[in-house]
Design an enzyme around this catalytic site. Structure first.
Site, PDB file in Angstrom:
ATOM      1  N   ARG A  95     -54.298  56.650 -58.082  1.00 43.33           N
ATOM      2  CA  ARG A  95     -55.369  55.997 -57.838  1.00 43.33           C
ATOM      3  C   ARG A  95     -54.980  54.917 -56.838  1.00 43.33           C
ATOM      4  NH1 ARG A  95     -58.817  51.371 -59.403  1.00 43.33           N
ATOM      5  NH2 ARG A  95     -57.011  50.850 -60.734  1.00 43.33           N
ATOM      6  N   LYS A  96     -54.590  53.748 -57.498  1.00 45.38           N
ATOM      7  CA  LYS A  96     -54.281  52.427 -56.610  1.00 45.38           C
ATOM      8  C   LYS A  96     -52.820  52.199 -56.666  1.00 45.38           C
ATOM      9  CE  LYS A  96     -57.555  49.042 -55.272  1.00 45.38           C
ATOM     10  NZ  LYS A  96     -58.278  47.926 -55.610  1.00 45.38           N
ATOM     11  N   GLY A  97     -52.255  52.590 -58.028  1.00 44.24           N
ATOM     12  CA  GLY A  97     -50.840  52.317 -58.157  1.00 44.24           C
ATOM     13  C   GLY A  97     -50.209  50.732 -57.938  1.00 44.24           C
ATOM     14  N   THR A 154     -47.242  56.587 -66.736  1.00 42.81           N
ATOM     15  CA  THR A 154     -46.503  57.833 -67.308  1.00 42.81           C
ATOM     16  C   THR A 154     -45.846  58.637 -66.260  1.00 42.81           C
ATOM     17  OG1 THR A 154     -48.443  57.873 -68.827  1.00 42.81           O
ATOM     18  CG2 THR A 154     -46.848  59.695 -69.003  1.00 42.81           C
ATOM     19  N   TYR A 187     -44.794  48.355 -66.796  1.00 47.36           N
ATOM     20  CA  TYR A 187     -45.105  48.909 -65.453  1.00 47.36           C
ATOM     21  C   TYR A 187     -45.024  47.578 -64.428  1.00 47.36           C
ATOM     22  CZ  TYR A 187     -48.346  50.792 -62.103  1.00 47.36           C
ATOM     23  OH  TYR A 187     -49.140  51.263 -60.890  1.00 47.36           O
ATOM     24  N   HIS A 200     -47.357  61.143 -75.596  1.00 52.73           N
ATOM     25  CA  HIS A 200     -48.208  59.973 -75.897  1.00 52.73           C
ATOM     26  C   HIS A 200     -48.082  59.655 -77.299  1.00 52.73           C
ATOM     27  CE1 HIS A 200     -49.807  59.468 -71.928  1.00 52.73           C
ATOM     28  NE2 HIS A 200     -50.407  60.674 -71.856  1.00 52.73           N
ATOM     29  N   LYS A 215     -52.367  56.101 -69.188  1.00 46.24           N
ATOM     30  CA  LYS A 215     -52.696  55.208 -67.889  1.00 46.24           C
ATOM     31  C   LYS A 215     -51.928  54.068 -67.624  1.00 46.24           C
ATOM     32  CE  LYS A 215     -54.792  57.510 -66.170  1.00 46.24           C
ATOM     33  NZ  LYS A 215     -54.657  58.657 -65.679  1.00 46.24           N
ATOM     34  N   SER A 216     -50.466  54.122 -68.347  1.00 42.38           N
ATOM     35  CA  SER A 216     -49.628  53.071 -68.261  1.00 42.38           C
ATOM     36  C   SER A 216     -48.731  53.403 -67.104  1.00 42.38           C
ATOM     37  CB  SER A 216     -48.908  52.785 -69.565  1.00 42.38           C
ATOM     38  OG  SER A 216     -49.951  52.513 -70.521  1.00 42.38           O
ATOM     39  N   TRP A 232     -45.154  58.127 -63.123  1.00 38.11           N
ATOM     40  CA  TRP A 232     -44.196  57.301 -62.373  1.00 38.11           C
ATOM     41  C   TRP A 232     -42.772  57.446 -63.395  1.00 38.11           C
ATOM     42  CZ3 TRP A 232     -44.083  51.427 -61.448  1.00 38.11           C
ATOM     43  CH2 TRP A 232     -43.043  50.978 -60.467  1.00 38.11           C
TER      44      TRP A 232
HETATM   45  S1  PPS Z   1     -51.638  59.487 -67.562  1.00 34.72           S
HETATM   46  O1  PPS Z   1     -52.904  60.153 -67.222  1.00 34.72           O
HETATM   47  O2  PPS Z   1     -51.498  58.950 -68.948  1.00 34.72           O
HETATM   48  O3  PPS Z   1     -50.413  60.407 -67.314  1.00 34.72           O
HETATM   49  O4  PPS Z   1     -51.824  58.355 -66.225  1.00 34.72           O
HETATM   50  P1  PPS Z   1     -50.479  57.453 -66.068  1.00 34.72           P
HETATM   51  O5  PPS Z   1     -49.556  57.964 -65.192  1.00 34.72           O
HETATM   52  O6  PPS Z   1     -49.929  57.079 -67.349  1.00 34.72           O
HETATM   53  O7  PPS Z   1     -51.102  56.092 -65.360  1.00 34.72           O
HETATM   54  C1  PPS Z   1     -51.856  56.493 -64.198  1.00 34.72           C
HETATM   55  C2  PPS Z   1     -51.697  54.980 -63.431  1.00 34.72           C
HETATM   56  O8  PPS Z   1     -50.547  55.191 -62.681  1.00 34.72           O
HETATM   57  C3  PPS Z   1     -50.457  55.158 -61.185  1.00 34.72           C
HETATM   58  N1  PPS Z   1     -49.427  55.744 -60.502  1.00 34.72           N
HETATM   59  C4  PPS Z   1     -48.346  55.018 -59.975  1.00 34.72           C
HETATM   60  N2  PPS Z   1     -47.933  53.720 -60.119  1.00 34.72           N
HETATM   61  C5  PPS Z   1     -46.826  53.339 -59.479  1.00 34.72           C
HETATM   62  N3  PPS Z   1     -46.009  54.340 -58.886  1.00 34.72           N
HETATM   63  C6  PPS Z   1     -46.400  55.889 -59.058  1.00 34.72           C
HETATM   64  N4  PPS Z   1     -45.587  56.553 -58.233  1.00 34.72           N
HETATM   65  C7  PPS Z   1     -47.539  56.119 -59.611  1.00 34.72           C
HETATM   66  N5  PPS Z   1     -48.094  57.261 -59.676  1.00 34.72           N
HETATM   67  C8  PPS Z   1     -49.229  56.957 -60.400  1.00 34.72           C
HETATM   68  C9  PPS Z   1     -51.758  55.469 -61.182  1.00 34.72           C
HETATM   69  O9  PPS Z   1     -52.577  55.178 -59.711  1.00 34.72           O
HETATM   70  C10 PPS Z   1     -52.606  54.983 -62.264  1.00 34.72           C
HETATM   71  O10 PPS Z   1     -53.053  53.563 -62.047  1.00 34.72           O
HETATM   72  P2  PPS Z   1     -54.167  53.084 -61.574  1.00 34.72           P
HETATM   73  O11 PPS Z   1     -54.241  51.416 -61.749  1.00 34.72           O
HETATM   74  O12 PPS Z   1     -55.378  53.622 -61.984  1.00 34.72           O
HETATM   75  O13 PPS Z   1     -54.315  53.294 -59.861  1.00 34.72           O
END
Ligand code: PPS
Length: 328
Positions: free
Chosen positions: A290-292, A72, A223, A135, A69-70, A74
């Site tokens: 989710r929100k990104g 990944t 991030y 991970h 959830k960091s 992206w």
């Molecule tokens: S996992 O399950 O560990 O693979 O999840 P992970 O991808 O590490 O983290 C999920 C959070 O990343 C946000 N997200 C993004 N942020 C920016 N750009 C892109 N393209 C993107 N895609 C996914 C995702 O919404 C989760 O963060 P939150 O704060 O919950 O929205």
């Protein structure tokens, strides 16, 4: 290796039974303290095998590492697009338009959950540069990864937002039969380092320290920095991977097209990421988006939570040189 299957499984079982155990975050598996990190019970065998059998590492391999959830998904999308920018144009027929980043950039440890020989064969047939995800904490990576010239791109996230993202995610993907995990329960676990692949501080510090000792081997990203200046970091990743963009590519807008392709807004609306499930656990692909945003923690934290987590961040990261600007 086949003849070893039964013996290996018995050994794995014995090992699991000997480990300290904790209740997970609303998941149907317990967490076990394996090699000093909280490993989901269903992944211990796979991590163990990954360490033992992932030997044929190529110098051109890239491993994208992260604490869950960091960001990944992206960084997987960006790294794949950057490393393959000579092969695939971000503007047409790009694999990310039809394949979820977790499928395009498979998690190494999960690959070793099935038949080992099939996996080794499958991995050896992947087109170069092979790009993998993990991970697994740095200290538990196979020797082959640490000792080869392959590169590691690590992403971490402000623990405040990491917690909020994880709490929302684990409650979203939990089986219907399990009760939701309250924010208080989740926060208590997070503060004690109890989360899949945690503690978060040792995960971050393992890669952080290695990135300082060995900057050509590990690129450490946050991030929040990536959000703030994606252009700068895309160029940085390309240089680190040894495939910098030419002046011509830069002026023709290749970097901007990669950023747009991998953006949260674009990725979450792609048909391939809106429906269907992924992995052994059958997680809905849409639940990875989710929100990104950075700074969403302000919508969840009480003053006492803020005080408690700030003190833990301060204590755990103190003296390391790693810090997070408070984003709100
Ligand atoms: S996992 O399950 O560990 O693979 O999840 P992970 O991808 O590490 O983290 C999920 C959070 O990343 C946000 N997200 C993004 N942020 C920016 N750009 C892109 N393209 C993107 N895609 C996914 C995702 O919404 C989760 O963060 P939150 O704060 O919950 O929205």
């Amino acid at each position: 290796m086949t003849s070893m299957g039964g013996i290996q499984e018995n050994e794995d079982e014995k090992l699991i039974l000997s480990l300290p155990k904790e209740k997970p975050w609303a998941q149907p598996y317990d967490l076990y303290l394996f090699q000093n990190f909280w490993c989901p019970g269903i992944h211990i065998q796979a991590v163990n095998r990954f360490q033992k059998y992932f030997e044929a590492v190529k110098d051109s391999d890239v491993v994208v590492a992260s604490f869950p959830k960091s960001g990944t998904i992206w960084i997987k999308a960006l790294t794949f697009s950057i490393a393959n920018h000579h092969r695939f144009s971000p503007l047409e027929n790009h694999p990310l338009l039809t394949t979820n980043p977790h499928e395009l950039v498979p998690f190494l440890e999960f690959s070793f959950g099935g038949n080992i020989q099939d996996q080794i064969l499958h991995l050896s047939n992947m087109t170069e540069p092979r790009i993998f995800g993990t991970h697994t904490p740095f200290t538990s990576l196979p020797k082959s990864i640490k000792e080869s010239n392959c590169k590691l791109v690590y992403i971490c996230r402000d623990p405040f937002d990491n917690f909020v993202s994880a709490w929302n995610y684990f409650n979203k993907v939990k089986p219907m039969s399990l009760p939701a995990l309250t924010m208080e329960e989740a926060f208590e676990k997070y503060c004690n380092g109890i989360m899949d692949y945690g503690p978060w501080w040792s995960h971050m510090l393992g890669y952080w320290n290695e990135s300082i000792a060995n900057p050509n081997k590990v690129l450490f990203l946050k991030y929040e920095d990536l959000k703030e200046d994606t252009n700068f970091h895309v160029k940085r990743i390309a240089e680190f991977l040894g495939c910098p963009f030419t002046q011509k590519e830069e002026s023709s807008g290749v970097i901007q097209s990669i950023i747009k392709l991998c953006s949260f807004e674009n990725m979450k609306d792609l048909e391939v990421n809106k429906s269907g499930k992924i992995g052994r656990g059958g997680i809905e692909k849409k639940d990875f988006f989710r929100k990104g945003e950075k700074g969403d923690w302000v919508n969840y934290f009480t003053p006492s939570m803020q005080e408690k987590l700030s003190a833990i961040v301060e204590e755990k990261l103190s003296g390391s040189g790693l810090s997070f600007k408070k984003c709100s």
